[in-house]
Scaffold this motif. Sequence first.
Motif, short mmCIF file in Angstrom:
data_model
loop_
_atom_site.label_atom_id
_atom_site.label_comp_id
_atom_site.label_asym_id
_atom_site.label_seq_id
_atom_site.Cartn_x
_atom_site.Cartn_y
_atom_site.Cartn_z
N LEU A 166 4.64 7.12 -17.97
CA LEU A 166 3.50 5.89 -18.97
C LEU A 166 4.35 4.78 -17.30
O LEU A 166 3.22 4.04 -16.76
CB LEU A 166 3.83 5.40 -19.89
N PHE A 167 5.32 4.76 -17.08
CA PHE A 167 5.77 3.96 -16.84
C PHE A 167 5.71 3.65 -15.21
O PHE A 167 5.27 2.29 -14.44
CB PHE A 167 7.38 3.31 -16.48
N TYR A 168 5.78 4.73 -14.16
CA TYR A 168 4.42 4.97 -13.19
C TYR A 168 3.34 4.52 -13.41
O TYR A 168 3.00 3.46 -11.62
CB TYR A 168 5.25 6.18 -12.87
N LEU A 169 2.77 4.71 -14.04
CA LEU A 169 1.00 4.82 -14.40
C LEU A 169 0.50 3.29 -14.11
O LEU A 169 0.02 2.10 -13.53
CB LEU A 169 0.85 4.89 -15.04
N ALA A 170 2.27 2.61 -14.86
CA ALA A 170 2.20 0.63 -15.04
C ALA A 170 2.74 0.21 -14.14
O ALA A 170 1.99 -0.77 -13.44
CB ALA A 170 2.85 0.37 -16.35
N TYR A 171 3.01 1.31 -12.88
CA TYR A 171 3.84 -0.11 -12.24
C TYR A 171 2.87 -0.01 -10.96
O TYR A 171 2.60 -0.76 -10.15
CB TYR A 171 5.45 1.42 -11.85
N CYS A 172 2.05 0.96 -11.43
CA CYS A 172 0.91 1.19 -9.56
C CYS A 172 0.08 0.33 -10.72
O CYS A 172 -0.13 -0.17 -8.71
CB CYS A 172 0.63 3.02 -10.02
N LEU A 173 -0.48 0.53 -11.43
CA LEU A 173 -1.66 -0.63 -11.59
C LEU A 173 -0.91 -2.03 -11.28
O LEU A 173 -1.74 -2.51 -10.84
CB LEU A 173 -2.16 -0.20 -13.06
N ALA B 240 2.01 6.17 -7.39
CA ALA B 240 1.17 7.03 -7.72
C ALA B 240 1.07 8.67 -7.57
O ALA B 240 0.90 9.52 -8.82
CB ALA B 240 -0.77 6.94 -6.80
N ILE B 241 2.37 8.93 -6.30
CA ILE B 241 2.09 10.34 -6.22
C ILE B 241 3.68 10.72 -7.53
O ILE B 241 3.31 11.87 -7.95
CB ILE B 241 2.75 10.45 -4.80
N ARG B 242 4.48 10.15 -7.50
CA ARG B 242 4.87 9.90 -8.44
C ARG B 242 4.53 10.21 -9.99
O ARG B 242 5.20 10.77 -10.56
CB ARG B 242 6.34 8.79 -8.87
N TYR B 243 3.55 9.33 -10.74
CA TYR B 243 3.11 9.56 -11.65
C TYR B 243 2.36 11.02 -11.35
O TYR B 243 2.28 11.90 -12.12
CB TYR B 243 2.19 8.37 -11.78
N ILE B 244 1.72 11.46 -10.28
CA ILE B 244 0.76 12.40 -10.73
C ILE B 244 1.57 13.73 -11.01
O ILE B 244 0.98 14.79 -11.56
CB ILE B 244 0.42 13.05 -8.91
N TYR B 245 2.82 13.84 -10.16
CA TYR B 245 4.26 15.09 -10.13
C TYR B 245 4.90 14.86 -11.65
O TYR B 245 4.55 15.67 -12.41
CB TYR B 245 4.61 15.27 -9.91
N ILE B 246 5.16 13.26 -12.03
CA ILE B 246 6.03 13.39 -13.14
C ILE B 246 5.47 12.86 -14.99
O ILE B 246 5.91 13.02 -15.47
CB ILE B 246 7.41 12.73 -12.85
N LYS B 247 4.46 12.23 -14.97
CA LYS B 247 3.28 11.68 -15.86
C LYS B 247 3.99 11.53 -16.62
O LYS B 247 3.86 10.97 -17.87
CB LYS B 247 2.76 13.70 -16.46
N LEU C 176 0.42 -1.55 -0.13
CA LEU C 176 -0.05 -0.23 0.32
C LEU C 176 1.12 1.48 0.15
O LEU C 176 1.16 1.79 -0.22
CB LEU C 176 -1.03 0.13 1.37
N MET C 177 1.74 1.07 1.16
CA MET C 177 2.46 2.49 0.15
C MET C 177 3.36 2.50 -0.47
O MET C 177 3.91 4.16 -0.75
CB MET C 177 3.76 2.39 2.00
N SER C 178 3.71 2.02 -1.14
CA SER C 178 4.77 1.54 -2.40
C SER C 178 3.36 2.15 -3.51
O SER C 178 3.92 3.22 -4.25
CB SER C 178 5.08 0.00 -2.35
N ILE C 179 2.55 1.59 -3.47
CA ILE C 179 1.63 2.32 -4.66
C ILE C 179 0.94 3.30 -4.60
O ILE C 179 1.01 3.96 -5.21
CB ILE C 179 -0.04 1.66 -3.88
N LEU C 180 0.42 3.87 -2.95
CA LEU C 180 0.16 5.82 -2.76
C LEU C 180 1.92 6.12 -3.17
O LEU C 180 2.05 7.09 -3.49
CB LEU C 180 0.46 5.27 -1.16
N TYR C 181 2.70 5.78 -2.71
CA TYR C 181 4.56 6.47 -3.66
C TYR C 181 4.64 6.61 -5.07
O TYR C 181 4.77 7.84 -5.35
CB TYR C 181 5.79 5.94 -2.99
#
Length: 131
Positions: free
Chosen positions: A34-41, A25-32, A18-23
Amino acid sequence: MYDINIVLAYGVTFGILLMSILYTAIRYIYIKELFYLAYCLMQIFSLGYIITYSQLFFIPIIFEDIFLVFATIFAIVFAFAFFKVEFIPTFKNTKQLLYFTAFFIFALATVFYHYVLFEYLPYSVIYFCNF
Protein backbone atom coordinates in the motif's frame (compact mmCIF):
# COMPACT_ATOMS: atom_id res chain seq x y z
CA MET A 1 8.51 35.27 -22.17
CA TYR A 2 10.11 33.00 -19.58
CA ASP A 3 13.67 33.02 -18.29
CA ILE A 4 15.55 30.04 -19.76
CA ASN A 5 17.12 29.13 -16.41
CA ILE A 6 13.71 28.94 -14.73
CA VAL A 7 12.34 26.78 -17.54
CA LEU A 8 15.35 24.45 -17.37
CA ALA A 9 15.08 24.16 -13.57
CA TYR A 10 11.40 23.26 -13.83
CA GLY A 11 12.21 20.81 -16.63
CA VAL A 12 14.76 19.03 -14.45
CA THR A 13 12.27 18.96 -11.57
CA PHE A 14 9.51 17.55 -13.79
CA GLY A 15 11.88 14.92 -15.17
CA ILE A 16 13.08 13.78 -11.76
CA LEU A 17 9.52 13.53 -10.44
CA LEU A 18 8.33 11.66 -13.54
CA MET A 19 11.12 9.10 -13.23
CA SER A 20 10.42 8.72 -9.52
CA ILE A 21 6.68 8.23 -10.24
CA LEU A 22 7.49 5.60 -12.85
CA TYR A 23 9.89 3.77 -10.51
CA THR A 24 7.41 3.79 -7.62
CA ALA A 25 4.54 2.64 -9.85
CA ILE A 26 6.60 -0.30 -11.10
CA ARG A 27 7.57 -1.20 -7.53
CA TYR A 28 3.88 -1.17 -6.57
CA ILE A 29 2.93 -3.39 -9.52
CA TYR A 30 5.45 -6.05 -8.50
CA ILE A 31 5.29 -5.87 -4.71
CA LYS A 32 1.66 -4.78 -4.11
CA GLU A 33 2.37 -2.84 -0.92
CA LEU A 34 0.00 0.00 0.00
CA PHE A 35 2.72 2.49 0.83
CA TYR A 36 4.14 2.31 -2.72
CA LEU A 37 0.74 3.24 -4.14
CA ALA A 38 0.30 6.06 -1.62
CA TYR A 39 3.82 7.34 -2.36
CA CYS A 40 3.19 7.20 -6.12
CA LEU A 41 -0.08 9.13 -5.79
CA MET A 42 1.59 11.66 -3.50
CA GLN A 43 4.27 12.22 -6.12
CA ILE A 44 1.69 12.57 -8.90
CA PHE A 45 -0.20 15.24 -6.99
CA SER A 46 3.07 16.93 -6.01
CA LEU A 47 4.02 17.06 -9.68
CA GLY A 48 0.60 18.55 -10.46
CA TYR A 49 1.15 21.16 -7.74
CA ILE A 50 4.58 22.08 -9.07
CA ILE A 51 3.24 22.31 -12.64
CA THR A 52 0.42 24.57 -11.49
CA TYR A 53 2.75 26.65 -9.29
CA SER A 54 5.23 27.16 -12.14
CA GLN A 55 2.58 28.93 -14.26
CA LEU A 56 4.25 27.60 -17.41
CA PHE A 57 0.89 26.23 -18.53
CA PHE A 58 -2.50 27.88 -18.39
CA ILE A 59 -4.03 25.91 -15.52
CA PRO A 60 -6.57 27.57 -13.18
CA ILE A 61 -5.11 28.49 -9.80
CA ILE A 62 -7.75 26.47 -7.90
CA PHE A 63 -6.01 23.28 -9.01
CA GLU A 64 -2.94 24.32 -7.02
CA ASP A 65 -4.91 23.98 -3.76
CA ILE A 66 -6.56 20.75 -4.91
CA PHE A 67 -3.20 19.17 -5.77
CA LEU A 68 -1.73 20.35 -2.47
CA VAL A 69 -4.58 18.86 -0.41
CA PHE A 70 -4.42 15.49 -2.18
CA ALA A 71 -0.61 15.39 -1.98
CA THR A 72 -0.86 16.01 1.77
CA ILE A 73 -3.52 13.33 2.23
CA PHE A 74 -1.48 10.73 0.37
CA ALA A 75 1.66 11.76 2.27
CA ILE A 76 -0.16 11.01 5.52
CA VAL A 77 -1.43 7.69 4.15
CA PHE A 78 2.13 6.85 3.07
CA ALA A 79 3.54 7.70 6.50
CA PHE A 80 0.97 5.57 8.33
CA ALA A 81 1.31 2.65 5.90
CA PHE A 82 5.11 2.75 5.86
CA PHE A 83 5.54 2.81 9.61
CA LYS A 84 2.49 0.60 10.30
CA VAL A 85 1.27 3.08 12.87
CA GLU A 86 -1.52 2.20 15.24
CA PHE A 87 -4.12 4.94 15.42
CA ILE A 88 -4.85 4.34 19.11
CA PRO A 89 -1.69 3.57 21.07
CA THR A 90 -1.77 0.92 23.78
CA PHE A 91 0.03 1.44 27.05
CA LYS A 92 1.41 -1.35 29.19
CA ASN A 93 1.75 0.69 32.36
CA THR A 94 1.14 4.11 33.86
CA LYS A 95 4.71 5.22 33.22
CA GLN A 96 4.27 4.88 29.45
CA LEU A 97 0.99 6.78 29.64
CA LEU A 98 2.65 9.64 31.52
CA TYR A 99 5.56 9.79 29.04
CA PHE A 100 3.18 9.81 26.10
CA THR A 101 1.01 12.50 27.68
CA ALA A 102 4.04 14.70 28.45
CA PHE A 103 5.31 14.26 24.91
CA PHE A 104 1.87 15.04 23.50
CA ILE A 105 1.61 18.26 25.54
CA PHE A 106 5.15 19.25 24.52
CA ALA A 107 4.33 18.63 20.84
CA LEU A 108 1.12 20.67 21.09
CA ALA A 109 2.93 23.52 22.76
CA THR A 110 5.69 23.42 20.15
CA VAL A 111 3.34 23.32 17.19
CA PHE A 112 0.93 26.00 18.35
CA TYR A 113 3.42 28.32 20.00
CA HIS A 114 4.96 29.72 16.86
CA TYR A 115 2.84 32.57 15.53
CA VAL A 116 3.35 31.75 11.83
CA LEU A 117 1.61 28.40 12.30
CA PHE A 118 -1.54 30.17 13.45
CA GLU A 119 -1.87 31.69 9.97
CA TYR A 120 -1.66 28.25 8.36
CA LEU A 121 -3.57 26.28 10.97
CA PRO A 122 -4.87 23.46 8.72
CA TYR A 123 -1.36 22.71 7.48
CA SER A 124 0.14 22.90 10.98
CA VAL A 125 -2.39 20.32 12.22
CA ILE A 126 -1.39 18.02 9.36
CA TYR A 127 2.29 18.48 10.20
CA PHE A 128 1.50 17.79 13.84
CA CYS A 129 -0.17 14.49 12.87
CA ASN A 130 2.94 13.53 10.91
CA PHE A 131 5.13 14.60 13.83
